[in-house]
Structures are given as structure tokens and as C-alpha cells.
Design a protein around this motif. Structure first.
Motif, mmCIF file in Angstrom:
data_model
loop_
_atom_site.group_PDB
_atom_site.id
_atom_site.type_symbol
_atom_site.label_atom_id
_atom_site.label_comp_id
_atom_site.label_asym_id
_atom_site.label_seq_id
_atom_site.Cartn_x
_atom_site.Cartn_y
_atom_site.Cartn_z
ATOM 1 N N PHE A 144 0.832 -1.206 0.000
ATOM 2 C CA PHE A 144 0.000 0.000 0.000
ATOM 3 C C PHE A 144 0.865 1.253 0.000
ATOM 4 N N CYS A 145 1.956 1.243 0.735
ATOM 5 C CA CYS A 145 2.876 2.387 0.745
ATOM 6 C C CYS A 145 3.509 2.572 -0.632
ATOM 7 N N ARG A 146 3.881 1.466 -1.274
ATOM 8 C CA ARG A 146 4.436 1.547 -2.632
ATOM 9 C C ARG A 146 3.417 2.159 -3.583
ATOM 10 N N PHE A 147 2.175 1.694 -3.500
ATOM 11 C CA PHE A 147 1.123 2.183 -4.383
ATOM 12 C C PHE A 147 0.833 3.657 -4.088
ATOM 13 N N ALA A 148 0.868 4.064 -2.824
ATOM 14 C CA ALA A 148 0.653 5.469 -2.446
ATOM 15 C C ALA A 148 1.740 6.365 -3.054
ATOM 16 N N PRO B 241 -4.714 4.803 4.263
ATOM 17 C CA PRO B 241 -4.000 6.027 4.652
ATOM 18 C C PRO B 241 -2.677 6.143 3.900
ATOM 19 N N ARG B 242 -2.219 7.345 3.679
ATOM 20 C CA ARG B 242 -0.945 7.569 2.985
ATOM 21 C C ARG B 242 0.254 7.310 3.893
ATOM 22 N N GLU C 6 0.914 -0.107 11.319
ATOM 23 C CA GLU C 6 1.032 -1.562 11.363
ATOM 24 C C GLU C 6 -0.315 -2.264 11.426
ATOM 25 N N HIS C 7 -1.294 -1.638 12.075
ATOM 26 C CA HIS C 7 -2.616 -2.248 12.177
ATOM 27 C C HIS C 7 -3.650 -1.162 12.467
ATOM 28 N N ILE C 8 -4.898 -1.507 12.328
ATOM 29 C CA ILE C 8 -5.993 -0.543 12.468
ATOM 30 C C ILE C 8 -6.039 0.088 13.856
ATOM 31 N N TYR C 9 -5.602 -0.618 14.865
ATOM 32 C CA TYR C 9 -5.653 -0.099 16.238
ATOM 33 C C TYR C 9 -4.642 1.026 16.482
ATOM 34 N N ALA C 10 -3.681 1.170 15.583
ATOM 35 C CA ALA C 10 -2.686 2.235 15.711
ATOM 36 C C ALA C 10 -3.124 3.537 15.030
#
Length: 72
Positions: A6-10, A50-51, A55-59
Motif C-alpha cells: 500500500f505504501c508503494r502504491f501510495a 492512509p498515505r 502496522e494495524h488498524i488499532y494504531a
């Protein structure tokens, strides 16, 4: 050393699963895209991401989680 897809795609890097043409929303905080090559039977699927990497949704900070909900 995790290379988050996702970071690569962002950052604008396409993959065999995701093309920049799949992006349906893009702002400074989140982006959303459909993934027709990953889930071909679900043409109505969109993923809001998110851009900034978490690590996980709770963060997720509350403000960012709220922005994701608004975009969704």
C-alpha cells in the motif's frame, strides 16, 4: 524491512495487482482504489488506505480513522 504494497502504491508505484487508473479518490491523507485484478468477482469493491503506514488498524489516530470512514 517490510515493503508495504500500500505504501508503494501510495508513492505511485504500480504492481501486477494495482494500476494508478484504479484510484477513485486521492487526497493528502488517504486514497481509495478498486482492485479488479485481485478480486475480479467483486466489481464494487474499493479499499481506502492512509498515505502514512500504520502496522494495524488499532494504531490509527482517531482523526485518520474518521477520515477513512468519511471517504468510505
Amino acid at each position: 524491512d517490510y515493503d508495504c504494497p500500500f505504501c508503494r502504491f501510495a508513492r505511485g508505484i504500480e504492481s501486477p495487482s494495482n494500476a494508478l487508473a484504479d484510484v477513485v479518490h486521492d487526497d493528502e491523507v488517504v486514497f481509495a482504489f478498486v482492485a479488479p485484478r485481485t478480486w475480479p468477482a467483486n466489481v464494487g469493491n474499493a479499499l481506502v488506505v492512509p498515505r502514512v503506514h500504520y502496522e494495524h488498524i488499532y494504531a490509527l489516530p482517531d482523526e485518520l480513522a474518521a477520515r477513512i470512514a468519511v471517504v468510505a
